[in-house]
Design an enzyme around this catalytic site. Structure first.
Site, short mmCIF file in Angstrom:
data_model
loop_
_atom_site.label_atom_id
_atom_site.label_comp_id
_atom_site.label_asym_id
_atom_site.label_seq_id
_atom_site.Cartn_x
_atom_site.Cartn_y
_atom_site.Cartn_z
N VAL A 18 -27.88 -1.48 8.30
CA VAL A 18 -27.20 -1.48 7.00
C VAL A 18 -25.94 -2.32 6.99
O VAL A 18 -25.35 -2.55 5.93
CB VAL A 18 -26.86 -0.04 6.55
CG1 VAL A 18 -28.12 0.75 6.29
CG2 VAL A 18 -25.97 0.67 7.58
N GLY A 19 -25.53 -2.80 8.15
CA GLY A 19 -24.31 -3.61 8.19
C GLY A 19 -24.18 -4.35 9.50
O GLY A 19 -24.72 -3.95 10.53
N ARG A 20 -23.46 -5.44 9.44
CA ARG A 20 -23.25 -6.27 10.63
C ARG A 20 -21.81 -6.75 10.59
O ARG A 20 -21.39 -7.45 9.68
CB ARG A 20 -24.22 -7.45 10.62
CG ARG A 20 -24.21 -8.30 11.87
CD ARG A 20 -25.26 -9.40 11.73
NE ARG A 20 -26.61 -8.86 11.78
CZ ARG A 20 -27.39 -8.93 12.85
NH1 ARG A 20 -26.94 -9.50 13.96
NH2 ARG A 20 -28.61 -8.43 12.82
N GLY A 21 -21.02 -6.34 11.60
CA GLY A 21 -19.61 -6.70 11.64
C GLY A 21 -19.32 -7.71 12.73
O GLY A 21 -20.22 -8.27 13.35
N LEU B 106 -23.23 -3.70 15.17
CA LEU B 106 -24.23 -3.47 14.14
C LEU B 106 -24.13 -2.03 13.67
O LEU B 106 -23.80 -1.14 14.46
CB LEU B 106 -25.64 -3.74 14.68
CG LEU B 106 -25.93 -5.14 15.23
CD1 LEU B 106 -27.33 -5.18 15.83
CD2 LEU B 106 -25.81 -6.17 14.13
N VAL B 107 -24.44 -1.79 12.40
CA VAL B 107 -24.42 -0.43 11.87
C VAL B 107 -25.81 -0.10 11.34
O VAL B 107 -26.41 -0.88 10.61
CB VAL B 107 -23.38 -0.28 10.74
CG1 VAL B 107 -23.37 1.16 10.23
CG2 VAL B 107 -21.99 -0.67 11.23
N LYS C 188 -23.00 3.09 14.72
CA LYS C 188 -22.50 1.75 15.01
C LYS C 188 -22.76 1.43 16.48
O LYS C 188 -22.36 2.18 17.37
CB LYS C 188 -21.01 1.64 14.71
CG LYS C 188 -20.43 0.25 14.97
CD LYS C 188 -18.90 0.23 14.90
CE LYS C 188 -18.39 0.40 13.50
NZ LYS C 188 -16.91 0.20 13.42
N ASP D 234 -5.30 -2.57 9.48
CA ASP D 234 -6.25 -3.51 8.86
C ASP D 234 -6.85 -2.91 7.59
O ASP D 234 -8.06 -3.01 7.36
CB ASP D 234 -7.37 -3.88 9.85
CG ASP D 234 -8.14 -5.14 9.44
OD1 ASP D 234 -7.59 -5.93 8.65
OD2 ASP D 234 -9.28 -5.31 9.89
#
Length: 339
Positions: A14-17, A21-22, A37, A164
């Protein structure tokens, strides 16, 4: 205790930072939906960011509805997994701490090290996506301001400086009935700092507004002027939140130069150049910000509060507890935002 039996089923990415990865995942035993994560520890900087996040979230003794909750952190090496505990003397954990401190890999590079963070699952994307894909709403603005100020007061009470804060790092959980406003959760603590007590009484909690930090970090469009200088306290979080609230109320956006994505964020215009507010105030502390920029009028108390939050002098900004109280007063005493 070391185990090789997985507790979670990964459903989808569902996400990539920048450093992980999430996934959406299910707890095998209960069917509960969680976010997982995954962070590969192949680079010292990844290890440092992961451990900072772990140390911050594991230091919190209670939960807050607007701060992401860390259910557990699992350390995996070559297929074997172990629940990670702060202060552990585990032979798997200590090499990661050494890697973070030395800035170089302190374990066999042939081994595959991963950290898995199990956290709340948020199904509404981030604050950027939510705000910028909907029509402006006073109700949403008020709810989000109160939630974020409450989260920041909680973090500072627990001696955590986020460093942040930005809309990308604020996740949205949709309401179950679709009628109530969604719940925000402050996340991504990879740059956070847990302030430790010092002085004559080590039992006394650290005052985050008197704990000075020197590492300039964060995202430039939300960084306070003193962060650019490398001498700042938790008041830098107040400045970042000021940028976020200002941008949300007026729908001020910037464009990410890499992704071309529109983001909520304030800036100072110099001809064709867009300059972060903090950088502009560092160069000219007497610069008077034009608040409001777009709206014909803005609630007088809100306008004054934003200017205080975005003051070049951190001493003139409210602390997180004062900010929370001021926003509650504005939300519940003023029935209109236009006067």
């Amino acid at each position: 205790m070391v185990s090789s039996q997985p507790k979670y089923d990964l459903i989808r990415e569902v996400g990539r930072g920048s450093y992980g990865l999430v996934y959406e995942a299910l707890v095998r035993r209960t069917g509960q939906r969680v976010a997982v994560k995954k962070i590969r520890c192949q680079a010292p900087e990844n290890v440092e960011l992961a451990l900072r996040e772990f140390w911050a979230l594991s230091s919190i003794q209670s939960q807050h509805p607007n701060v992401i909750h860390l259910e557990e952190c699992v350390l995996q090496r070559d297929g074997m997994v172990q629940r990670m505990l702060h202060g552990s003397s585990s032979v798997l954990y200590l090499p990661l701490v050494e890697t973070s401190l030395k800035g170089e890999i302190a374990f066999d590079p042939r081994s595959t090290y991963c950290l898995w963070f199990v956290m709340d699952f948020c199904d509404g994307g981030d604050m950027n996506e939510y705000i910028l894909t909907r029509r402006p709403s006073r109700r949403t603005n008020t709810s989000f301001m109160l939630q974020l100020s409450s989260a920041l007061a909680f973090l500072h009470k627990n001696q955590i400086i986020h460093r942040d804060l930005k809309p990308d790092n604020i996740l949205v959980c949709k309401s179950r009935d679709g009628v109530d406003e969604p719940t925000l959760k402050v996340a991504d603590f990879g740059l956070s700092k847990v302030c430790s007590s010092s002085g004559l009484n080590p039992e006394e909690p650290a005052n985050v507004n008197k704990s000075f930090l020197s590492t300039a970090c964060g995202t430039d469009f939300y960084m306070a002027p003193e962060v650019w200088e490398g001498h700042y306290t938790a008041k830098a979080d107040i400045f970042a939140l000021g940028v976020i609230l200002w941008a949300m109320l007026e729908r001020i956006t910037i464009t990410d130069t890499h992704t071309k994505k529109r983001l909520l964020g304030g800036y100072v215009q110099r001809g064709a150049q867009v300059v972060p507010v903090g950088e502009a105030l560092l160069e000219n502390p007497k610069l008077e910000l034009l608040i409001p920029v777009k709206k014909k009028s803005m609630n007088r108390r809100m306008k004054q509060l934003l200017r205080q939050m975005l003051s070049a002098n951190p001493q003139e900004r409210p602390d997180a507890f004062q900010l929370e109280l001021k926003l509650i007063q504005i939300a519940f005493r003023d029935f209109t935002w236009e006067t």
